[in-house]
Write a protein that holds these residues in place. Sequence first.
Motif, short mmCIF file in Angstrom:
data_model
loop_
_atom_site.label_atom_id
_atom_site.label_comp_id
_atom_site.label_asym_id
_atom_site.label_seq_id
_atom_site.Cartn_x
_atom_site.Cartn_y
_atom_site.Cartn_z
N GLU A 178 -6.67 -11.93 -8.32
CA GLU A 178 -6.14 -11.26 -7.15
C GLU A 178 -5.96 -12.24 -5.98
OE1 GLU A 178 -4.27 -8.36 -5.32
OE2 GLU A 178 -5.08 -8.17 -7.35
N THR A 179 -6.91 -13.16 -5.84
CA THR A 179 -6.80 -14.17 -4.79
C THR A 179 -5.58 -15.06 -5.01
OG1 THR A 179 -9.19 -14.21 -4.43
CG2 THR A 179 -7.96 -16.15 -3.71
N MET A 180 -5.39 -15.50 -6.26
CA MET A 180 -4.26 -16.35 -6.57
C MET A 180 -2.93 -15.62 -6.38
SD MET A 180 -5.10 -19.48 -7.41
CE MET A 180 -6.29 -19.49 -6.09
N LEU A 181 -2.92 -14.33 -6.70
CA LEU A 181 -1.71 -13.55 -6.46
C LEU A 181 -1.39 -13.49 -4.97
CD1 LEU A 181 -2.22 -10.54 -8.90
CD2 LEU A 181 -0.50 -12.33 -9.09
N THR A 182 -2.39 -13.27 -4.17
CA THR A 182 -2.19 -13.20 -2.72
C THR A 182 -1.66 -14.52 -2.18
OG1 THR A 182 -3.99 -11.60 -2.49
CG2 THR A 182 -3.33 -12.78 -0.49
N LEU A 183 -2.15 -15.64 -2.74
CA LEU A 183 -1.74 -16.97 -2.29
C LEU A 183 -0.49 -17.47 -2.99
CD1 LEU A 183 -5.25 -18.70 -2.14
CD2 LEU A 183 -3.93 -17.74 -0.24
N HIS A 184 0.10 -16.63 -3.85
CA HIS A 184 1.29 -17.02 -4.61
C HIS A 184 1.04 -18.25 -5.48
CE1 HIS A 184 3.19 -13.97 -2.32
NE2 HIS A 184 4.43 -14.33 -2.54
N GLY A 185 -0.16 -18.36 -6.02
CA GLY A 185 -0.47 -19.47 -6.92
C GLY A 185 -0.80 -20.77 -6.22
#
Length: 471
Positions: A178-185
């Motif tokens: 979820e964190t990586m999704l928020t940061l767009h990878g």
Amino acid sequence: MTVHFAYTLEKLGEIADRLRQGGMPDVAYQCTKGISEEELTELEERLQITLPASLSELLKRCGSLHLLWCLPQHCVVVDESEYSYEGSHDLEQEPTNLDDITGEFGWNYEDIGYFTSYGEDTDSAADEQRYLILNYNGAGDPILLDRATSATEPAVFCYEHELDQFTLLAESLPTYIETMLTLHGLWLWDWSNVLDEHGIQLNSPSLQLWQRWLDMFCTMKLEDARSLDTLIHYTTMHGVDHPAVLQAFQAYDPKDIFLAWEQRIQCNPAQFATWAFFVGETAGIGAADWVRSLWEPDTDTAQAWRPPASNNTHARAAFISTRAYLSARCLPEQEGLTKVYNDLIQHRAKDGKLEGYTVNGQLQHFHSPQVIDWMRDKVNHPVDGWAVLFAYSRPTDEQVIEWLSGSELHQKIATEALDIMIQRDLLPTLEADAWVSISNLLHASLQLVMLKKDKRRIEAVLEQLSHLELR
């Protein structure tokens, strides 16, 4: 299927599309179908454990996934809201910026296994089944699930091999994704400023900056840049590689363009080389006086940007290279060339020779045949740097023929330069008699050279020239 990953693939696909549509130059997104129950059982039997529920769910939905992207060249991830626009010159507050970032996120069913390659000073090797590899980052560091933290929802770490340390990224796999999704990878090569005891903190200033910046990047269009300030804002995000961006700057006075960039240089000097590139590409002659000041050792401007003698050689070399580039872009050609020539001669090696790579780094940006005449009596081995400089200096037919008719060293440089020009589409339009002369000279050289690698290079150039002549 639980709620953890019900929309993960859909979101990641949307992210890839959003980045592409926003103008990210290189976006790669690939995913494979989920693994079967049989494959999952085989994996668990090989590992001799039951996989954490979230990991097994993820793999059944998607066996491997890779999201990769890179920012436009020369863009700056900086908080533009802290710059003063529309004539204000309040530069007291230093802007927040984010460095050393790329985009890489995913997992790979085939990589999943136990991690046992610990540093010499680590005691963790005693537990060979503690860490499960989820994936590897671009530096080859594994992304790991630490089974010691939880059998059902283990925390996610990255093992940084250069530092020999485990960095906590998230307290569980769902949180990490979820964190990586928020940061767009987004991947940072130094997470230390955005971590706490629970892992990556999305509310940290740097990551808040990233999310604001990325939203603006994906929504701001060139046609929205209706003032010089907004055009510069757009350019810091998207670069100047697209001709339409350079065309947009032609509506403004070069001096005004430089003054707008100068604000940013003063406010965020750590990005000097990037700002200088923007100045060179968009302001040109409008920055001439400023560039001249960089050559004067006693001026405030030169002292502000030139690294002290005690600084590392890399920083000084970067400044010298940037100054040479600016001289090529912002000064009259002869003036810029003379300044760089004199500096190169003044700082040549103790044996009096010039090193080809160094010379190329300072003169390549001029793209001037004058450079070829100047370097004729200065070239030496190794030839690589000289050949690249020859290729990028837009040689005339006469210069190519002259060098191929010269000494063995000059022939070698010209031949290698021809190879570079062909490969990089830099070869000038040649008249019919020039084709014949160059071909004859290369055939003559082929009979004289002794080394096989030199023969192969000449043969390759002859073959490529033959194909080009037939078009």
